[in-house]
Enzyme design. Structure first.
Site, PDB file in Angstrom:
ATOM      1  CG  HIS A 142      -5.485  -2.061  -1.723  1.00 55.90           C
ATOM      2  ND1 HIS A 142      -4.506  -2.691  -0.997  1.00 55.90           N
ATOM      3  CD2 HIS A 142      -5.216  -0.728  -1.627  1.00 55.90           C
ATOM      4  CE1 HIS A 142      -3.685  -1.788  -0.469  1.00 55.90           C
ATOM      5  NE2 HIS A 142      -4.100  -0.577  -0.849  1.00 55.90           N
ATOM      6  CD  GLU A 143      -6.325   1.613  -4.570  1.00 53.39           C
ATOM      7  OE1 GLU A 143      -6.547   2.637  -3.896  1.00 53.39           O
ATOM      8  OE2 GLU A 143      -5.209   1.066  -4.604  1.00 53.39           O
ATOM      9  CB  CYS A 168      -0.919   0.000   1.228  1.00 54.90           C
ATOM     10  SG  CYS A 168      -2.011   1.436   1.328  1.00 54.90           S
ATOM     11  CG  HIS A 212      -7.303   3.147   0.436  1.00 54.44           C
ATOM     12  ND1 HIS A 212      -6.606   3.471   1.583  1.00 54.44           N
ATOM     13  CD2 HIS A 212      -6.431   2.451  -0.338  1.00 54.44           C
ATOM     14  CE1 HIS A 212      -5.375   3.002   1.509  1.00 54.44           C
ATOM     15  NE2 HIS A 212      -5.232   2.384   0.345  1.00 54.44           N
TER      16      HIS A 212
END
Length: 212
Positions: free
Chosen positions: A168-169, A126, A172
């Protein structure tokens, strides 16, 4: 376009849910352009707006394909049939106000993955925890829906590492970093590193260098 500083874990914007985008205007397209330039300079395969200090529901991605996970699990992922099955057709892009549906493959070919994540092929990194990577199991498939920077609806079906990038994004934008999902012993190791680097508090950033 500009290369933006990237926030490191501990910065509050990374640990709270991002707000929906309400205006598809020049400010949004400028932000997207800067995010893409920053992602390329880092270099990274994805970047979410909170990572550059903007609490908005936006992320960008790019993936060339052929990563170690996709190569090793190619048969499981059925990647050779990709375009004909309608997945991994958008290997770069931007999404605004996304939703994400996960496909865990609890039955079928994907169910034969080992119980524990592969320490090399499923190691994730990351840009907001720079310099470190740890193995994490993710869903093998995902369906991303949302809008492009002009407000037009998009849908991308992903398998393998591209699906991981989306997860993953998207995390966020919910205020979750991948290190928050790690299991022991990797969770303990990540938290030790974060503490040693002084990343538990606000104010830590790094800026990628532009490539010639």
């Amino acid at each position: 376009m500009s290369i933006l500083p990237i926030c490191i874990t501990g910065e509050p914007v990374l640990h709270r849910q991002a707000a929906p985008v309400e205006s598809f205007d020049s400010a949004l397209t400028d932000l997207v352009a800067d995010m893409i330039e920053t992602m390329h300079a880092a270099p990274g395969v994805g970047l979410a707006a909170p990572q550059v200090g903007v609490g908005s529901q936006v992320f960008v991605w790019r993936y060339a394909g052929g990563g170690a996970f996709d190569r090793h699990f190619r048969n499981v992922l059925q990647l050779d049939d990709g375009p004909s099955h309608g997945f991994n057709t958008a290997m770069d892009g931007v999404v605004v106000n996304p939703s994400l549906d996960l496909i865990w493959d609890e039955e079928g070919p994907g169910a034969i993955l080992p119980a524990d994540p592969d320490i090399v092929r499923e190691s994730e990194g990351c840009l907001s925890v720079p310099g470190y990577g740890y193995p994490l199991r993710r869903a093998l498939g995902a369906i991303l829906r949302g809008y492009d920077a002009h407000g037009d609806a998009i849908e991308v079906r992903a398998r393998g590492w591209l699906a991981r990038i989306f997860q993953h994004e998207y995390d966020h934008l919910q205020g979750t970093l991948y290190v928050d999902r790690l299991e022991v012993p990797y969770a303990d190791e990540a938290q030790r590193v974060i503490a040693e680097r002084g990343w538990r508090t606000a104010g830590n950033t790094w800026t990628p260098q532009e490539r010639a």
